[in-house]
Design an enzyme around this catalytic site. Structure first.
Site, PDB file in Angstrom:
ATOM      1  N   ARG A 101      28.663 -19.235   4.564  1.00 41.07           N
ATOM      2  CA  ARG A 101      29.667 -19.641   3.585  1.00 41.07           C
ATOM      3  C   ARG A 101      29.234 -19.166   2.193  1.00 41.07           C
ATOM      4  NH1 ARG A 101      34.881 -21.242   3.073  1.00 41.07           N
ATOM      5  NH2 ARG A 101      35.181 -23.231   2.011  1.00 41.07           N
ATOM      6  N   THR A 374      19.812 -33.686   6.073  1.00 42.89           N
ATOM      7  CA  THR A 374      20.379 -32.700   6.977  1.00 42.89           C
ATOM      8  C   THR A 374      19.256 -31.830   7.505  1.00 42.89           C
ATOM      9  OG1 THR A 374      22.300 -32.707   5.593  1.00 42.89           O
ATOM     10  CG2 THR A 374      22.132 -30.899   7.122  1.00 42.89           C
ATOM     11  N   THR A 392      36.433 -15.558   6.066  1.00 44.97           N
ATOM     12  CA  THR A 392      37.581 -15.649   5.145  1.00 44.97           C
ATOM     13  C   THR A 392      37.282 -15.151   3.735  1.00 44.97           C
ATOM     14  OG1 THR A 392      39.264 -17.190   4.295  1.00 44.97           O
ATOM     15  CG2 THR A 392      37.042 -18.014   4.370  1.00 44.97           C
ATOM     16  N   SER A 445      34.684 -26.468   3.757  1.00 44.08           N
ATOM     17  CA  SER A 445      35.593 -25.580   4.492  1.00 44.08           C
ATOM     18  C   SER A 445      36.309 -26.351   5.594  1.00 44.08           C
ATOM     19  CB  SER A 445      34.772 -24.452   5.113  1.00 44.08           C
ATOM     20  OG  SER A 445      35.568 -23.682   5.969  1.00 44.08           O
ATOM     21  N   GLY A 466      44.055 -20.498   8.578  1.00 42.63           N
ATOM     22  CA  GLY A 466      45.160 -21.424   8.312  1.00 42.63           C
ATOM     23  C   GLY A 466      44.810 -22.554   7.366  1.00 42.63           C
ATOM     24  N   GLY A 467      43.746 -22.368   6.571  1.00 44.99           N
ATOM     25  CA  GLY A 467      43.413 -23.387   5.571  1.00 44.99           C
ATOM     26  C   GLY A 467      43.292 -24.755   6.217  1.00 44.99           C
TER      27      GLY A 467
HETATM   28  O1  DON Z   1      37.269 -22.453   4.309  1.00 45.82           O
HETATM   29  C1  DON Z   1      38.422 -22.863   4.313  1.00 45.82           C
HETATM   30  O2  DON Z   1      38.758 -23.906   4.812  1.00 45.82           O
HETATM   31  C2  DON Z   1      39.505 -21.981   3.714  1.00 45.82           C
HETATM   32  N1  DON Z   1      38.931 -21.147   2.702  1.00 45.82           N
HETATM   33  C3  DON Z   1      40.173 -21.182   4.793  1.00 45.82           C
HETATM   34  C4  DON Z   1      41.274 -20.328   4.251  1.00 45.82           C
HETATM   35  C5  DON Z   1      42.228 -19.868   5.255  1.00 45.82           C
HETATM   36  O3  DON Z   1      42.153 -20.186   6.427  1.00 45.82           O
HETATM   37  C6  DON Z   1      43.286 -19.035   4.766  1.00 45.82           C
HETATM   38  N2  DON Z   1      44.174 -18.699   5.818  1.00 45.82           N
HETATM   39  N3  DON Z   1      45.319 -18.961   5.889  1.00 45.82           N
END
Ligand code: DON
Length: 565
Positions: A101, A374, A392, A445, A466-467
């Site tokens: 990340r 952790t 992403t 995330s 998909g956020g």
């Molecule tokens: O890490 C996350 O949760 C977001 N940055 C993911 C972003 C994402 O899936 C965009 N797609 N639609």
């Protein structure tokens, strides 16, 4: 090599278009292969991953190949300038996960997106130089491949560099987005930027500058990106547009091996990503809150089924948004959040056929254990077979900053932090102190790369973009297979719904759900949104069939492709 085409789906659609409506549809089946498979957002990337395995590489070599190929032909999200998570399961059952990340730059500040009155400055965390975290992708793929891969990275990079040099055919949805965002790309990067041209569908898009960057990385390894010429060019570019990246930030970046989240669901063992992704904990909460209610006996997509899942989602997201963050910075009560009695208690306010109001749901009361450190484990090496990776740039084309001298986009992952407690981010997620900005911290995330095991054997590899909808899409794909016995393609294609506590509404894929169902749920107090949502995900998954063959589930919502041999 078996190439996925949509011929099966097409044939079935044509067949049923000519059939009487009462004929029951046969479930669609994805491509089935004997040995190995890659399912990704682009056929070119799946093919390169498979090619590497045909050459004798393993899943970790294929991971490097597929991820780098996506960075070339899927600039929407594939990346060198972003980050991701990988969950693996070796053939001998050993499991683990890698966190690559992005991290907040050293000069980041918790109030960096607020004006003098403490209000969020719109766009600052999503577009332009200040929106990016320090990228982790190159560190991640090299870390995984160095530990478990078999081939020389130079060999793996060869077909990727060739793809960048020879180009790929622009898809319609790519052409549409280039057109839609052309002015933004120019506004952010100037009139001569690579994407100041909206490349049309079918154009063979070559990326010679990205090919040069990839050649240097292939030659010099991950240090090229974090200490070498590429690092210097990146820092100097970010500096020139008002960014805060330093060489020290890049030099200090490390991917981290983390213990995955493991829980049981209806006789299956689910292995998923731990914080700083909320994915594993939150699907664990959702599925385990559902488990006592015998989901598999409910009518699929009935109000009873959907309402149960929505109520579990509502409660899980309330916890997610309060408790979760980067475990290197905050204590997270993971065991308690996944505790059976705790989850049962969370559902004690659930009344079938009556929506709970999100305003009546807060985080659950969790007692922090004395010591909540952790732990990071180094996983023992073994030859393995299953890798689930989600990577992403965050938004489409990330911060829209394109480093023209290097050939790639930068992420806007800083928006995944909570810029201000209680204020929603671009996915409408409300954050709290646990996810506030701190230098060197990883933003929370929702990415949920997940592996499912049954009776000690690999069963399913699954994940999606998909956020905020990632978690609910992965939970539905798992439940579709585990509770409703669907095949992979069917489970992936099936319409999806989503609830994330706040805003208090159920999102349905437009036109995909029965109007009677919607009316029933509305009369039960649910607010339903059927507006087109771009963020309901593209699930890409593989199912191990009872005969040991692999069925691919490439989401027909995108250009996704399952390829194998
Ligand atoms: O890490 C996350 O949760 C977001 N940055 C993911 C972003 C994402 O899936 C965009 N797609 N639609």
């Amino acid at each position: 090599m078996l190439k996925t085409t949509k011929y099966l789906a097409f044939a079935i659609v044509v067949f049923f278009a000519c059939s009487p409506p009462e004929v029951e549809k046969e479930p669609k089946v994805g491509p089935i292969v004997d040995n190995a498979m890659v399912v990704s957002a682009m056929e070119e990337a799946s093919a390169i991953g498979v090619q590497i395995m045909e050459k004798g590489g393993n899943a970790f070599d294929a991971m490097m190949a597929t991820e780098m190929a996506l960075a070339v032909c899927y600039p929407f999200a594939g990346n060198l300038g972003g980050g991701g998570f990988m969950v693996y399961r070796m053939a001998d059952g050993t499991i683990g996960s890698l966190d690559y990340r992005e991290k907040a730059p050293g000069a980041a500040d918790r109030d960096m997106y607020l004006d003098e009155e403490g209000n969020i400055i719109p766009g600052l965390s999503t577009k332009g130089a200040l929106a990016s975290g320090i990228p982790g992708t190159v560190a991640g793929v090299f870390e995984a491949q160095a530990r478990f891969g078999k081939l020389d990275p130079k060999e793996i990079f060869e077909p990727v560099i060739a793809l960048a040099e020879k180009g790929w055919a622009v898809r319609k949805r790519q052409a549409d987005s280039f057109e839609r965002l052309k002015q933004t790309f120019i506004e952010v990067n100037g009139p001569n930027t690579f994407y100041s041209t909206a490349y049309p569908e079918g154009e063979i898009l070559k990326m010679p500058i990205l090919a040069e960057t990839l050649k240097r990385i292939a030659e010099n390894g991950r240090d090229e990106f974090y200490k070498g010429q590429t690092a210097e060019m990146l820092v100097s570019h970010m500096d020139s547009i008002g960014g805060i990246f330093t060489m020290e930030d890049l030099e200090n970046y490390e991917a981290v091996w983390r213990d995955p989240i493991v829980f049981n669901y209806n006789g299956h063992k689910v292995i998923s990503m731990a914080p700083p992704s909320s994915g594993g904990v939150t699907i664990g909460q959702i599925l385990q809150m559902m488990e006592p209610y015998s989901v598999g006996e409910m009518e699929y997509h009935s109000a009873e089924h959907i309402q149960l899942m929505v109520e579990a989602e509502r409660r899980a997201y309330a916890d997610r948004n309060f408790y979760l963050g980067d475990p290197d910075f905050v204590d997270i009560p993971i065991e308690q959040l996944l505790d059976e009695a705790y989850l049962k208690d969370r559902m004690s306010t659930f009344t079938p056929n009556k929506a709970t109001k999100s305003e009546d749901i807060a985080k659950g009361e969790v007692m922090y254990a004395e010591s909540m450190e952790t732990t990071h484990y180094s996983i023992v090496d073994a030859d393995g077979n299953a890798v689930a990776v989600t990577t992403t740039l965050n938004g489409a084309y990330g911060s829209k900053v394109f480093i023209d001298d290097l050939g790639f986009f930068m992420n806007n992952e800083m928006d995944d932090f909570s810029s201000k407690a209680g204020e929603p981010n671009m996915f409408g997620l409300i954050g709290a102190e646990a996810n506030s900005i701190q230098p060197g911290k990883r933003m929370l995330s929702s990415m949920t790369p997940t592996i499912v095991e049954k009776d000690g054997k690999l069963k399913m590899v699954v994940g999606t973009p998909g956020g905020s909808t990632i978690i609910t899409s992965v939970a539905q794909a798992i439940s579709n297979v585990v509770d409703f016995g669907m095949g992979m393609h069917e489970a992936v294609e099936s319409p999806r719904f989503h609830h994330q506590w706040l805003p208090d509404r159920v999102i349905f894929e437009p036109g995909a759900f029965d109007s009677t169902l919607i009316q029933t749920m509305q009369s039960n107090g649910y607010i339903i949104s059927e507006e087109y949502s771009r963020i309901i995900g593209y699930v890409d998954a593989i199912l191990v069939l009872p005969n040991g063959k692999l069925e691919g589930g490439a989401d027909p919502r995108g250009n996704d492709a399952a390829i194998g041999f």
